[in-house]
Design a protein around this motif. Structure first.
Motif, short mmCIF file in Angstrom:
data_model
loop_
_atom_site.label_atom_id
_atom_site.label_comp_id
_atom_site.label_asym_id
_atom_site.label_seq_id
_atom_site.Cartn_x
_atom_site.Cartn_y
_atom_site.Cartn_z
N PRO A 114 0.99 -1.14 -0.04
CA PRO A 114 -0.15 0.09 -0.01
C PRO A 114 0.75 1.16 0.05
CG PRO A 114 -0.83 -1.64 1.64
CD PRO A 114 0.41 -2.06 1.18
N ALA A 155 -3.27 3.58 -2.68
CA ALA A 155 -4.00 2.66 -2.01
C ALA A 155 -3.71 2.60 -0.54
CB ALA A 155 -3.59 1.13 -2.49
N THR A 198 -4.71 0.57 1.88
CA THR A 198 -4.64 -0.69 2.60
C THR A 198 -4.26 -1.84 1.46
OG1 THR A 198 -7.01 -1.21 2.30
CG2 THR A 198 -6.37 0.17 4.12
N CYS A 230 -5.20 -2.09 -2.75
CA CYS A 230 -4.08 -2.29 -3.82
C CYS A 230 -4.21 -3.62 -4.64
CB CYS A 230 -2.71 -2.17 -3.21
SG CYS A 230 -1.85 -3.53 -2.35
#
Length: 185
Positions: A166, A170, A172, A176
């Protein structure tokens, strides 16, 4: 033949890779370009096929499906996902034919999900890390960038690993992982 689709490559015939959390999976480093990944994998005996996945915000997302030279064309031993200028952001390793990836003495790929969950859970607790459960009920780790998924091998389920890092696009592991990886394997 359907049986061939579920053939599991013997452990001794698999490449042996190690995992450095949030840095690399075997020779594949997070952040490397698609071209760099193709070169490093070709040097290790893999062919590649590149295809578009879609877009992540303003960036194009691509994937590279790697399989051992001479392997059937339906095989995807390892898949790399790339997002625009961030390069390689997610790597998956096939339970049936992918390299065996180990982390701190734990074999991660091609195992019964309950065995990996037990080993990973014990490791996370021992090292003071948070134990996270995936939507499918498996143990994963945001801190380590490990997200196991069950993959069918005939009437047996084995672990297919999704590794991610991540970052700014992203927040978390869940974020991703590309939509392609949510389909049933």
């Amino acid at each position: 033949m359907l049986h061939d689709l579920w053939t599991v490559v013997d452990e001794s015939d698999r490449a042996q890779w190690d995992y450095a959390p949030l840095e690399r999976v075997g020779p594949l480093r997070f952040g490397m370009s698609l071209q760099e990944a193709v070169v490093v994998m070709e040097a290790r005996g893999y062919t590649s096929e590149v295809s578009p996945v879609g877009e992540v915000g303003p960036f194009e997302q691509l994937c590279t499906r790697f399989r051992a030279v001479g392997a059937p064309t339906y095989r995807e031993d390892t898949v790399g996902y790339y997002v625009g200028p961030m390069g390689l952001t997610c790597i998956t390793v096939d339970a049936l034919s992918g390299p065996q990836v180990s982390f701190d003495g734990i074999r991660l790929v091609g195992r019964p999900p309950s065995e990996l969950s037990a080993d990973l859970s014990a490791y996370l607790e021992k090292t003071g890390r948070e134990v996270r459960f995936t939507p499918e009920g498996d143990v994963g780790s945001e801190e380590l960038g490990i997200y196991p998924r069950a993959q069918r091998a005939g009437d047996v389920l084995l672990t297919r690993l999704v590794f991610g890092r991540p970052n700014d696009w992203a927040n978390t592991m869940f974020d991703c992982i590309p939509a392609d990886e949510w389909r049933i394997h």
